[in-house]
Design an enzyme around this catalytic site. Structure first.
Site, short mmCIF file in Angstrom:
data_model
loop_
_atom_site.label_atom_id
_atom_site.label_comp_id
_atom_site.label_asym_id
_atom_site.label_seq_id
_atom_site.Cartn_x
_atom_site.Cartn_y
_atom_site.Cartn_z
N GLU A 56 45.16 -21.80 39.81
CA GLU A 56 45.47 -20.94 38.76
C GLU A 56 44.10 -19.79 38.82
O GLU A 56 44.30 -18.65 38.55
CB GLU A 56 45.81 -21.49 37.57
CG GLU A 56 46.87 -22.17 37.59
CD GLU A 56 46.70 -23.68 38.04
OE1 GLU A 56 47.83 -24.66 37.44
OE2 GLU A 56 45.81 -24.03 38.46
N CYS A 87 42.71 -23.75 32.99
CA CYS A 87 43.50 -22.90 33.55
C CYS A 87 44.32 -22.21 32.60
O CYS A 87 44.73 -21.21 32.86
CB CYS A 87 44.34 -23.51 34.86
SG CYS A 87 43.15 -23.92 36.25
#
Length: 154
Positions: A56, A87
């Site tokens: 991510e 993330c």
């Protein structure tokens, strides 16, 4: 109507590529409001020797160079697994408007265990995001059985 299952499967496939490339089996994709895939993100912790190189984070670094906050508000990120707190925060700060994830952290830890406390940070995305000031839609877990195969021994 967006086909969430189709895009989760794409994120799972990206995670498989990450694993084949010698990294941890995590992957994600970013789509726009029309369902066009804009970016793919692989985990590159091992190959980059970078403990922050989660799938991510890698995707968001690229997305923020190409798209502004308001554009990303209309985008969705699909992740093979429920994102970690780092993330999740990056998704929030990027402006991405929707998060859809496959395998939940609870089921992830059932597979890989909680033996090493250095690698356990189990905070549900919804719990973290409710502390934020803006709305970010969360969908998941989804297709957990398919996503779980990423973490089971071959």
């Amino acid at each position: 109507m967006v086909d969430d299952e189709k895009y989760i499967r794409m994120a799972i496939e990206t995670a498989k590529v990450s694993k084949r490339n010698g990294n941890l089996p995590f992957g994600c994709i970013l789509i726009d409001e029309n369902g066009e895939v804009l970016l793919r993100g692989e985990n590159t912790i091992n190959t980059d020797s970078d403990c922050l190189a989660h799938a991510e984070i890698n995707l968001i670094r690229e997305a923020s160079k190409k798209y502004d906050f308001s554009y990303l508000n209309n985008c969705s990120i699909y992740t093979s697994d429920e994102p970690c707190p780092m993330c999740t925060s990056a998704i929030y700060w990027s402006g991405i408007g929707r998060l859809v994830y496959g395998l939940s952290k609870t089921n992830y830890y059932k597979i890989v265990g909680r033996n090493d406390p250095n690698w356990v940070f189990e905070m549900p995305v919804r719990e973290l995001l409710e502390k934020g000031g803006r709305e970010l839609q969360v969908v998941g877990p989804m297709l957990e059985e398919e996503a779980s195969t990423l973490h089971k021994s071959d």
